[in-house]
Design an enzyme around this catalytic site. Structure first.
Site, short mmCIF file in Angstrom:
data_model
loop_
_atom_site.label_atom_id
_atom_site.label_comp_id
_atom_site.label_asym_id
_atom_site.label_seq_id
_atom_site.Cartn_x
_atom_site.Cartn_y
_atom_site.Cartn_z
N ASN A 49 0.80 -1.24 0.00
CA ASN A 49 0.00 0.00 0.00
C ASN A 49 0.83 1.28 0.00
O ASN A 49 0.38 2.30 -0.52
CB ASN A 49 -1.05 -0.01 1.12
CG ASN A 49 -0.45 -0.12 2.49
OD1 ASN A 49 0.72 -0.45 2.65
ND2 ASN A 49 -1.26 0.15 3.50
N CYS A 51 -3.08 1.51 6.75
CA CYS A 51 -3.22 0.89 8.08
C CYS A 51 -3.82 1.88 9.08
O CYS A 51 -4.36 1.47 10.10
CB CYS A 51 -1.88 0.41 8.56
SG CYS A 51 -0.65 1.72 8.49
N GLU A 74 5.21 -3.36 12.25
CA GLU A 74 4.18 -2.37 11.98
C GLU A 74 3.03 -3.14 11.35
O GLU A 74 3.08 -3.49 10.17
CB GLU A 74 4.70 -1.30 11.01
CG GLU A 74 5.79 -0.41 11.59
CD GLU A 74 5.27 0.56 12.63
OE1 GLU A 74 4.04 0.68 12.79
OE2 GLU A 74 6.09 1.18 13.32
N GLU A 82 8.58 3.86 14.17
CA GLU A 82 9.32 4.34 13.00
C GLU A 82 9.15 5.86 12.92
O GLU A 82 8.05 6.37 13.16
CB GLU A 82 8.81 3.67 11.73
CG GLU A 82 9.08 2.16 11.77
CD GLU A 82 8.82 1.45 10.45
OE1 GLU A 82 7.86 1.82 9.75
OE2 GLU A 82 9.56 0.52 10.13
P1 NAP Z 1 0.91 -8.91 4.06
O1 NAP Z 1 0.14 -9.89 3.30
O2 NAP Z 1 1.22 -9.19 5.48
O3 NAP Z 1 2.26 -8.71 3.21
C1 NAP Z 1 3.26 -7.82 3.62
C2 NAP Z 1 4.61 -8.32 3.12
O4 NAP Z 1 4.90 -9.57 3.74
C3 NAP Z 1 4.67 -8.56 1.61
O5 NAP Z 1 5.96 -8.24 1.14
C4 NAP Z 1 4.44 -10.07 1.51
O6 NAP Z 1 5.00 -10.65 0.36
C5 NAP Z 1 5.21 -10.53 2.74
N1 NAP Z 1 4.84 -11.85 3.24
C6 NAP Z 1 3.67 -12.52 3.11
N2 NAP Z 1 3.75 -13.73 3.72
C7 NAP Z 1 5.00 -13.83 4.22
C8 NAP Z 1 5.71 -14.84 4.95
N3 NAP Z 1 5.14 -15.98 5.30
N4 NAP Z 1 6.99 -14.59 5.30
C9 NAP Z 1 7.59 -13.43 4.95
N5 NAP Z 1 6.99 -12.44 4.27
C10 NAP Z 1 5.70 -12.63 3.92
O7 NAP Z 1 0.26 -7.47 4.05
P2 NAP Z 1 -0.31 -6.65 2.81
O8 NAP Z 1 -1.61 -7.21 2.42
O9 NAP Z 1 0.77 -6.50 1.78
O10 NAP Z 1 -0.48 -5.20 3.47
C11 NAP Z 1 -1.63 -4.81 4.13
C12 NAP Z 1 -1.44 -4.93 5.64
O11 NAP Z 1 -0.33 -4.15 6.05
C13 NAP Z 1 -2.63 -4.38 6.40
O12 NAP Z 1 -2.92 -5.24 7.47
C14 NAP Z 1 -2.12 -3.04 6.91
O13 NAP Z 1 -2.77 -2.56 8.04
C15 NAP Z 1 -0.69 -3.34 7.16
N6 NAP Z 1 0.11 -2.12 7.19
C16 NAP Z 1 0.60 -1.68 8.38
C17 NAP Z 1 1.34 -0.50 8.43
C18 NAP Z 1 1.88 0.02 9.74
O14 NAP Z 1 2.74 0.89 9.68
N7 NAP Z 1 1.43 -0.46 10.87
C19 NAP Z 1 1.58 0.22 7.26
C20 NAP Z 1 1.07 -0.26 6.05
C21 NAP Z 1 0.34 -1.44 6.04
P3 NAP Z 1 4.13 -10.90 -0.98
O15 NAP Z 1 3.71 -9.55 -1.43
O16 NAP Z 1 5.11 -11.53 -1.89
O17 NAP Z 1 3.00 -11.77 -0.58
#
Ligand code: NAP
Length: 485
Positions: free
Chosen positions: A157, A289, A255, A463
């Site tokens: 995102n 998020c 995060e 961060e």
């Molecule tokens: P996600 O599915 O958790 O993926 C995030 C990253 O983790 C991607 O690079 C993904 O790779 C990788 N990943 C997935 N499974 C993994 C595993 N088993 N081991 C290691 N890496 C793995 O999250 P998303 O759908 O991309 O992002 C949305 C989420 O991020 C929401 O929950 C949002 O709230 C959260 N977010 C939090 C913040 C904060 O600062 N707190 C900021 C932005 C977003 P692939 O893309 O290759 O699957």
């Protein structure tokens, strides 16, 4: 024009200063969510490529950690300038792979540069201590040292700025990095490699690997050369990484997800609250998020707020991000659309009223109408689940205590917002909300100078702010004895 070429669009891994493909030659397609058209490919790497990237980062660490803070400061300033000199090009690339409007993408690129500048400065202030000694003949010193090889995993995102908050402090502290960007938006991540080369960072200081998330994650967690993992993404994946990282006792920053409440009290300035609500809900089409997931509005102004919010929401211009005037881009993919549709269906089945929007957009693909749903109730899925789309459910409350209880009734604790004109209430509510970040009469609060992060299942660590570099430093206590004093 909805697709452009970019000098920063690298379709290869960066390992030890070389741009290389996956060992198997396998690739992942990257698609423009606004058009469904393929932009290009990136390597589908696994454990072997990740191991080599970690080894390259470890080799580079031996010299990088000895560089002076001033040298690192100067390189980071060059990196900042390289980003800003190419803001438009980098923003176009971001919009093409992620979908957000070009205006938002330019903003994201600018905040990426701002994080780099901030940490260039903070790197020069990683002070230790000289502690008054309890011994006559010994002296007590506390120093800060770079932690070592840092692995950074980021979501789709904010594919540029989520890395800026990790690369900036890591490099400023003297750490080296292995980066794994999200598979749907890898180009803004890979662009960091090209920009770092341009700025003159030594080979191996930044390494970038794209590909199979599970395999890359497993190598990162198991490899003893990695000293810290910094992850931004879902709570679900964060928990997996926390468990796996335990096997080698790594430092971790997480995060994770959010479920932001947005409280509006009877004494609030409704016009201001609606302005804040629009930005806190619909930025990046609701895919952040810190986006408001639940609006709680006091009964006395409930109808007025819903009416004004719906009016402002209906005016948002939906379209491809590169098109002039677009405010709302598409959602990242069709799965996201289906999830949003399911949540809207669940709400209407339980008495929720769609005041505006509520359906897939006439543009087709993954475009969804900005939506307001009135008469939301706690039994609806919105109460517990991240929407990650342009839907604003509005709940009604009667008392301050009830509002605080409802707002805190979630396992998440990232950002929250509330609007009131009463100073006493502002302090009571601010102190009552169990969240890492609070916006009082403000709907957009992220800034490089302040610590960003959550409590509860929204994560660990901060961060940005002066706190943002701490996690990349180890504290060393040195006792110097036998001084004969
Ligand atoms: P996600 O599915 O958790 O993926 C995030 C990253 O983790 C991607 O690079 C993904 O790779 C990788 N990943 C997935 N499974 C993994 C595993 N088993 N081991 C290691 N890496 C793995 O999250 P998303 O759908 O991309 O992002 C949305 C989420 O991020 C929401 O929950 C949002 O709230 C959260 N977010 C939090 C913040 C904060 O600062 N707190 C900021 C932005 C977003 P692939 O893309 O290759 O699957």
């Amino acid at each position: 024009m909805l697709q452009k070429t970019s000098p920063y669009m690298r379709q290869a891994n960066l390992i030890g200063g070389e741009w290389v493909q996956a060992d198997s030659g396998a690739t992942i397609d990257v698609v423009n969510p606004a058009t469904g058209v393929k932009l290009g490919t990136v390597p589908k790497s696994g454990r072997a490529e990740t191991r080599r990237a970690i080894e390259a980062a470890d080799a580079a660490f031996a010299t990088w950690k000895k560089s002076s803070v001033l040298e690192r400061h100067k390189l980071l300033r060059k990196l900042h300038d390289a980003i800003m000199d190419n803001q438009q090009t980098l923003a176009e690339l971001l919009t093409m792979e992620q979908g957000k409007s070009l205006t938002e993408a330019k903003g994201e690129v600018a905040i990426s540069a701002a994080y780099i500048l901030w940490f260039a400065e903070e790197g020069r202030r990683t002070y230790g201590d000289v502690v008054p000694s309890p011994w006559v003949d010994r002296r007590v010193i506390v120093t800060k040292e770079p932690t070592g090889v840092v692995a950074a995993i980021t979501p789709w995102n904010f594919p540029s700025s989520m890395l800026a908050r990790k690369i900036g402090p890591a490099l400023a502290a003297g750490c080296t990095a292995v980066v794994k960007p999200a598979s749907q938006t890898p180009y803004s991540g890979l662009a960091w490699g090209a920009l770092a080369e341009e700025a003159g960072f030594p080979k191996g200081v930044i390494n970038i690997v794209t590909g199979a998330a599970g395999e890359i994650g497993d190598e990162i967690c198991a490899n003893p050369l990695v000293k810290k993992i910094t992850f931004t993404g879902s709570t679900e994946v964060g928990k997996i990484l926390l468990q796996k990282a335990a096997s080698t006792v790594k430092k971790v920053s997480m995060e994770l997800g959010g479920n932001a409440p947005f409280l509006v009290f009877d004494d609030a300035d409704v016009r201001r609250a609606v302005e804040g609500a629009i930005v806190a809900k619909y930025r990046n089409s609701g895919q952040t998020c810190v986006c408001t997931n639940r609006f709680f509005v006091q009964a006395g102004i409930y109808d007025e707020f819903v009416e004004k919010l719906a009016e402002a929401t209906a005016k948002l211009k939906v379209g491809p991000g590169l098109e002039e005037g677009t405010q709302q881009g598409p959602l990242i993919d069709m799965r996201a659309v289906e999830k949003v549709e399911e949540l809207v269906g669940d709400a209407t089945a339980q008495g929720g009223k769609v005041v505006t929007g509520g359906r897939r957009h006439a543009l087709g693909g993954s475009f969804f109408e900005p939506t307001v749903i009135a008469e939301a109730t706690p039994s609806m899925r919105f109460m517990r689940e991240e929407i990650f789309g342009p839907v604003a459910p509005v709940f009604r409350f009667e008392t301050e205590e009830e509002a605080i209880r409802l707002a805190n009734d979630t396992e998440y604790g990232l950002a929250c917002y509330f609007y009131t004109g009463d100073l006493g209430r502002a302090f009571r509510v601010m102190e009552g909300l169990k969240y890492g970040m609070v916006g009082v009469n403000e709907g957009l609060i992220t800034t490089v100078e302040a610590p960003f992060g959550g409590v509860k299942e929204s994560g660990l660590g901060r961060e940005g702010g002066h706190q943002g570099i701490d996690d990349y430093l180890d504290t060393k206590y040195v006792c110097i004895g036998g001084l004969g004093l």
